[in-house]
Design a protein around this motif. Structure first.
Motif, short mmCIF file in Angstrom:
data_model
loop_
_atom_site.label_atom_id
_atom_site.label_comp_id
_atom_site.label_asym_id
_atom_site.label_seq_id
_atom_site.Cartn_x
_atom_site.Cartn_y
_atom_site.Cartn_z
N GLY A 21 0.84 -1.19 0.00
CA GLY A 21 0.00 0.00 0.00
C GLY A 21 0.87 1.23 0.00
O GLY A 21 2.04 1.20 -0.39
N PHE A 22 0.31 2.33 0.47
CA PHE A 22 1.02 3.61 0.52
C PHE A 22 0.89 4.24 1.90
O PHE A 22 -0.19 4.25 2.48
N LEU A 23 2.00 4.76 2.41
CA LEU A 23 2.02 5.54 3.64
C LEU A 23 2.17 7.00 3.26
O LEU A 23 3.18 7.38 2.66
N CYS A 24 1.18 7.82 3.59
CA CYS A 24 1.08 9.17 3.05
C CYS A 24 1.14 10.23 4.14
O CYS A 24 0.97 9.95 5.32
N GLU A 25 1.38 11.45 3.70
CA GLU A 25 1.29 12.60 4.60
C GLU A 25 -0.18 12.96 4.80
O GLU A 25 -1.04 12.62 3.99
N GLN A 26 -0.44 13.68 5.89
CA GLN A 26 -1.82 14.02 6.22
C GLN A 26 -2.29 15.24 5.43
O GLN A 26 -2.52 16.32 5.98
N GLN A 27 -2.40 15.08 4.14
CA GLN A 27 -2.90 16.14 3.27
C GLN A 27 -3.51 15.50 2.03
O GLN A 27 -3.03 14.48 1.55
N PRO A 28 -4.58 16.08 1.50
CA PRO A 28 -5.25 15.49 0.34
C PRO A 28 -4.34 15.26 -0.86
O PRO A 28 -4.54 14.29 -1.60
N LYS A 29 -3.35 16.13 -1.06
CA LYS A 29 -2.46 15.97 -2.21
C LYS A 29 -1.72 14.64 -2.15
O LYS A 29 -1.59 13.93 -3.15
N SER A 30 -1.21 14.28 -0.98
CA SER A 30 -0.48 13.03 -0.79
C SER A 30 -1.43 11.84 -0.79
O SER A 30 -1.23 10.84 -1.50
N PHE A 31 -2.50 11.94 0.00
CA PHE A 31 -3.45 10.84 0.15
C PHE A 31 -4.20 10.61 -1.17
O PHE A 31 -4.34 9.48 -1.64
N GLY A 32 -4.68 11.71 -1.76
CA GLY A 32 -5.40 11.60 -3.03
C GLY A 32 -4.52 11.12 -4.16
O GLY A 32 -4.99 10.42 -5.07
N GLY A 33 -3.22 11.46 -4.09
CA GLY A 33 -2.30 10.97 -5.11
C GLY A 33 -2.18 9.46 -5.11
O GLY A 33 -2.13 8.82 -6.16
N ALA A 34 -2.16 8.87 -3.91
CA ALA A 34 -2.12 7.40 -3.79
C ALA A 34 -3.42 6.79 -4.30
O ALA A 34 -3.41 5.75 -4.99
N MET A 35 -4.54 7.41 -4.00
CA MET A 35 -5.84 6.93 -4.49
C MET A 35 -5.88 6.97 -6.02
O MET A 35 -6.38 6.05 -6.67
N TYR A 36 -5.32 8.03 -6.59
CA TYR A 36 -5.27 8.17 -8.05
C TYR A 36 -4.41 7.07 -8.67
O TYR A 36 -4.80 6.45 -9.67
N GLN A 37 -3.25 6.81 -8.07
CA GLN A 37 -2.34 5.80 -8.62
C GLN A 37 -2.98 4.42 -8.62
O GLN A 37 -2.83 3.65 -9.58
N LEU A 38 -3.70 4.09 -7.56
CA LEU A 38 -4.34 2.77 -7.48
C LEU A 38 -5.50 2.65 -8.48
O LEU A 38 -5.77 1.57 -8.98
N PHE A 39 -6.16 3.76 -8.76
CA PHE A 39 -7.23 3.74 -9.76
C PHE A 39 -6.66 3.53 -11.15
O PHE A 39 -7.21 2.75 -11.95
N ARG A 40 -5.58 4.19 -11.45
CA ARG A 40 -5.04 4.18 -12.81
C ARG A 40 -4.20 2.94 -13.13
O ARG A 40 -4.06 2.58 -14.29
N ASP A 41 -3.63 2.31 -12.11
CA ASP A 41 -2.67 1.22 -12.35
C ASP A 41 -3.22 -0.09 -11.76
O ASP A 41 -2.90 -0.45 -10.63
#
Length: 424
Positions: A356-376
């Motif tokens: 999975g992904f360990l992210c910073e507490q901000q939408p840019k970091s968290f949402g970026g991981a969500m985007y990557q899992l959707f696209r790949d």
């Protein structure tokens, strides 16, 4: 066979409750006699093992107040637990007396248990220091908490054995209780994986008969982000909502139309914060214009939760500095990559870029991981496979049961006249 009693304040639905139920299952499978004593047990708001006769459950002191004048929750919780401990130590029928008492969350009961005539061994499982879970704003609040915090530290030291749920909690324990000589052992929570395996077979068989969607508002081709946690502000569900809003800006409209965020949270009408925060999240969903993409579920059943886990594409875990967090393990065992914050217990369960992904507490970091899992999709599938293997290898129920059984056997081998040396 060892007679074991779990003493727990409220057998509702939560990570602490899931742990004690799994610990009870582990000891029962090892041939021990296991029962529960609690201040509150609602058969409609609990894990099924405590309601279906798997374990005897006795409720003591539910008539005592949970608050006074809308305040003093901690004082009332301590008093209720003391009342239960007095019953267990001096008024429990002789045929029900036990060899070991396992308590957690509230340590004030320990000295009372140590005074019992039948001298049970006392094991305390520290999920996290209670004093750190309570806001300390204002002089009056600090004065109110001072004796409670003092009691917490001094009574934990009277247990025969202390366990913590992660290395993170161990560090916090040492930093918080500096006067204690007690050195806790780490016992990671686990999953009763056999239950998940049985539930998956049951749901697969049901799917052959009823080809129904996971939720009426979730189309069959949806990409499902799942967030499981109680409706409490510290669980940080708002981060998932803001990250989903960011995802809407990153994805083409045709792709974002498929995205659904399901928040499945423990909800107790007796808890004012649950009620208030649920309403707050409803307003936030409306403000972010995500009504078509977000489903807020209250207290799903075990079967409903399993169905969501199997149907989801990834799991979101939003609390900061969570002391352990059993939900990531549940998602990983169901072969779901986990997006969590890079703090607390998840740093010991989730392997960044592997499970999975360990992210910073901000939408840019968290949402970026969500985007990557959707696209790949290949990456998402690979992470899910590795997540499942990690739970099997490092957090297996077998290893958890063996370790806990060994601790119980060790405790019962201590002569009854021996007092614990793990005090101040």
């Amino acid at each position: 066979m060892v007679r074991v009693l779990f003493l727990h304040p409220d057998l509702g639905i939560g990570g602490a409750e899931r742990l004690v139920v799994d610990a009870a299952l582990a000891l029962k499978e090892r041939g021990h006699n296991v029962s529960f004593l609690t201040n509150h047990h609602d058969s409609t708001h609990c894990f099924k093992e405590t309601a279906d006769g798997t374990f005897p459950v006795r409720v003591i002191g539910d008539w005592l107040p949970r608050k006074l004048f809308g305040r003093f929750y901690a004082f009332c919780a301590y008093f209720r637990m003391l009342y239960a401990a007095i019953y267990a130590s001096f008024f429990m029928p002789q045929r029900e007396q036990v060899d070991v008492v396992i308590c957690d969350l509230i340590s004030v009961c320990i000295p009372v248990l140590r005074l019992a005539k039948h001298r049970p061994r006392v094991l305390f499982y520290c999920h996290f220091p209670d004093q750190l879970l309570s806001a300390q704003e204002g002089l009056l609040k600090r004065l109110y908490r001072f004796p409670i915090n003092w009691l917490e530290e001094h009574t934990i030291g009277l247990a025969n054995k202390v366990l913590v749920n992660s290395k993170f909690t161990l560090r916090v324990f040492r930093d918080t209780f500096r006067r204690l000589k007690t050195v806790p052992d780490v016992l990671y929570p686990s999953l009763h994986t056999q239950y998940f395996d049985q539930m998956q077979k049951k749901l697969d068989q049901r799917a052959e008969i009823l080809d129904e969607p996971v939720h009426p508002r979730v189309p069959r081709n949806s990409f499902i982000y799942l967030d499981i946690n109680r409706y409490e502000r510290k669980k940080n569900h708002a981060l998932a909502l803001h990250s989903l809003r960011l995802l809407a800006d990153l994805l083409p409209d045709i792709d974002f139309k498929r995205c659904r965020l399901i928040i499945a949270g423990g909800y107790d009408t007796r808890c004012l914060e649950n009620v208030e925060h649920f309403a707050e999240l409803e307003k936030l969903v409306e403000k972010l214009k995500l009504q078509d993409h977000v489903i807020l579920l209250r207290s799903p059943t075990d079967e409903e939760k399993c169905r969501l886990l199997f149907a989801a594409h990834c799991l979101l875990y939003t609390p900061e500095n969570e002391h352990f967090g059993i939900v990531p393990l549940e998602g990983m065992y169901c072969s779901k990559p986990v997006v969590a914050l890079n703090s607390g217990g998840p740093t010991e369960t989730v392997v960044h870029t592997s499970t999975g992904f360990l992210c910073e507490q901000q939408p840019k970091s968290f949402g970026g991981a969500m985007y990557q899992l959707f696209r790949d999709e290949p990456l998402r599938m690979k992470m899910g496979e590795q997540a499942h293997k990690r739970v099997q290898q490092k957090f297996s129920f077998q290893a958890f049961a063996d370790r806990l059984n060994g601790i119980i056997q060790e405790l019962t081998s201590i002569p009854k006249q021996t007092r614990s040396k793990k005090t101040e």
